[in-house]
Design a protein around this motif. Structure first.
Motif, short mmCIF file in Angstrom:
data_model
loop_
_atom_site.label_atom_id
_atom_site.label_comp_id
_atom_site.label_asym_id
_atom_site.label_seq_id
_atom_site.Cartn_x
_atom_site.Cartn_y
_atom_site.Cartn_z
N THR A 276 0.61 5.98 2.21
CA THR A 276 -0.09 5.77 3.47
C THR A 276 0.92 5.85 4.60
OG1 THR A 276 -1.71 4.33 2.38
CG2 THR A 276 -1.53 4.17 4.78
N SER B 135 -4.51 7.43 6.95
CA SER B 135 -5.43 7.24 5.83
C SER B 135 -6.86 7.02 6.31
CB SER B 135 -4.99 6.03 5.00
OG SER B 135 -5.98 5.68 4.05
N ASP B 136 -7.80 7.74 5.70
CA ASP B 136 -9.21 7.52 6.03
C ASP B 136 -9.70 6.16 5.54
OD1 ASP B 136 -9.41 10.03 7.19
OD2 ASP B 136 -10.07 10.99 5.32
N ASN B 137 -9.03 5.63 4.51
CA ASN B 137 -9.44 4.35 3.95
C ASN B 137 -9.04 3.17 4.83
OD1 ASN B 137 -10.52 5.53 1.61
ND2 ASN B 137 -8.51 5.58 0.63
N MET B 138 -7.95 3.32 5.58
CA MET B 138 -7.50 2.24 6.45
C MET B 138 -6.87 2.83 7.70
SD MET B 138 -4.41 0.94 3.89
CE MET B 138 -3.92 -0.33 5.01
N VAL C 283 0.86 -1.17 0.00
CA VAL C 283 0.00 0.00 0.00
C VAL C 283 0.90 1.23 0.00
CG1 VAL C 283 -1.73 1.31 1.26
CG2 VAL C 283 -1.86 -1.18 1.22
#
Length: 366
Positions: A120, A139-142, A117
């Motif tokens: 990040t 990260s807002d995604n993870m 990834v």
């Protein structure tokens, strides 16, 4: 949320080696890199010193990442006289294109089964009841990544401000100092395959090194841009060699005040530090430490025991490989040339040669 066996923080040589080693043993791996491109920004000239592991590392890589192989190190007095030349073992000391070298190592990790990834940033460890269960990210995604073992390969910067510092594993008072690396073209009178080492008052430490790339270009390091301008604007022997040279690339680097000082405790329950984050300075040291960590972490997960006592096998493997006894070093008297005039350095050279005090650790006997 998916849980990984091993989370690797950082996709430099140590991190990629750890991810690949653990993946090859069947572990589920995610490697998290804060930058959008592996290998960038570049902070290293790509010196690959000799060790019993060097050829093995290069055998697995696309040969196009190798810039050149070195056959000797040549030392120059301030006057320009060659005062010493040390032959290097064939097939042992190299310069690699560091950014592409890192990407090649990352490709190996992916082909072994690791996930990567990018872009990040890991902000710290994720804990449940004070037990490490993964990492947190920006990260807002993870925002949280769950894992059973975290391997930290975040380099010098990460050692000083990241997880090693947060967990109290670094030495008290550690700081860092920076510099620049200048890729120069148009240098006079150099030979491919010869590392040139100059002694003289023009340099901050009284010494400086040119890692030649071919017959007209190479890389040199300076404390700052003023040091570079001081060299090319002067009339010293080294200055005249670089008078018509021009930079095609300038990039920064950072060195910790405790660089190459191995941490007494690079492991905790569910946590292993590798590479510069643990004090294993240099590309080769980083790769070998990362490989050892990946293997130990994968075995620990498989055995169901990821406690500190079990993970200390990583330290044993690093000792067996010689990482704790081998280090990169100048002779003390060379380092102490700073502040001496060219005339004083010239006068010191005969005694330094007689006492074998002009040397640099290009070859490590692991």
């Amino acid at each position: 949320m998916k849980e990984y066996d091993v989370i690797v923080v950082g996709a430099g040589p140590a991190g990629c080696a750890a991810a690949r080693a653990a993946s090859r043993q069947g572990a589920r791996i995610i490697m998290i890199e804060e930058h959008p491109v592996i290998g960038a920004p570049r902070h290293c000239p790509g010196r690959l010193h000799s060790s019993s592991f060097t050829r093995e590392i290069l055998e697995d890589l696309d040969p196009r990442v190798i810039v050149c192989e070195y056959s000797s190190r040549r030392y120059f007095a301030p006057s320009g006289k060659v005062i010493k030349e040390t032959a290097l073992p064939p097939g042992s000391v190299f310069q690699v294109q560091r950014d592409e070298f890192d990407r090649e190592l990352a490709r190996q990790a992916v082909l072994a089964g690791a996930e990567i990834v990018l872009r990040t940033r890991v902000t710290g460890l994720y804990k449940e009841k004070d037990c490490i269960r993964g990492v947190t990210t920006a990260s807002d995604n993870m925002p949280v990544v769950h894992g059973r073992v975290v391997i930290v390969a975040s380099g010098t910067k990460g050692r000083l401000s990241g997880i090693p510092k947060q967990e109290g594993l670094t030495q008290p008072g550690e700081t860092s100092f920076g510099g620049i690396l200048v890729d120069l073209v148009g240098i006079r009178d150099i030979e491919p395959g010869v590392i040139e080492t100059y002694l003289g008052e023009v340099f901050e430490m009284g010494i400086n090194v040119l890692w030649t790339k071919n017959r007209y270009s190479g890389l040199m390091g300076f404390m700052n841009i003023k040091g570079y301008h001081r060299l090319v604007s002067g009339d010293s022997f080294a200055g005249r060699k670089f008078k018509d040279a021009r930079p095609v690339q300038i990039f920064g680097n950072m060195v910790g005040s405790a660089a190459s000082v191995k941490l007494e405790r690079p492991v905790k329950d569910n946590l292993i530090l590798v590479g510069d984050a643990a004090g294993f300075t240099s590309i080769t040291h980083g790769i070998v430490s990362g490989r050892n960590a990946g293997e130990v972490a994968a075995d620990a997960v498989q055995d169901g025991d990821t406690g500190e006592a079990r993970l200390k096998r990583y330290m044993d493997k690093c000792r067996d490989a010689g990482l704790y006894r081998s280090t990169l070093s100048w002779s003390p008297r060379l380092v102490n040339l700073r502040g001496h005039s060219d005339a004083e350095i010239e006068a010191m050279i005969p005694d330094m040669l007689a006492d074998n005090e002009i040397y640099y650790g290009d070859v490590w006997d692991f």
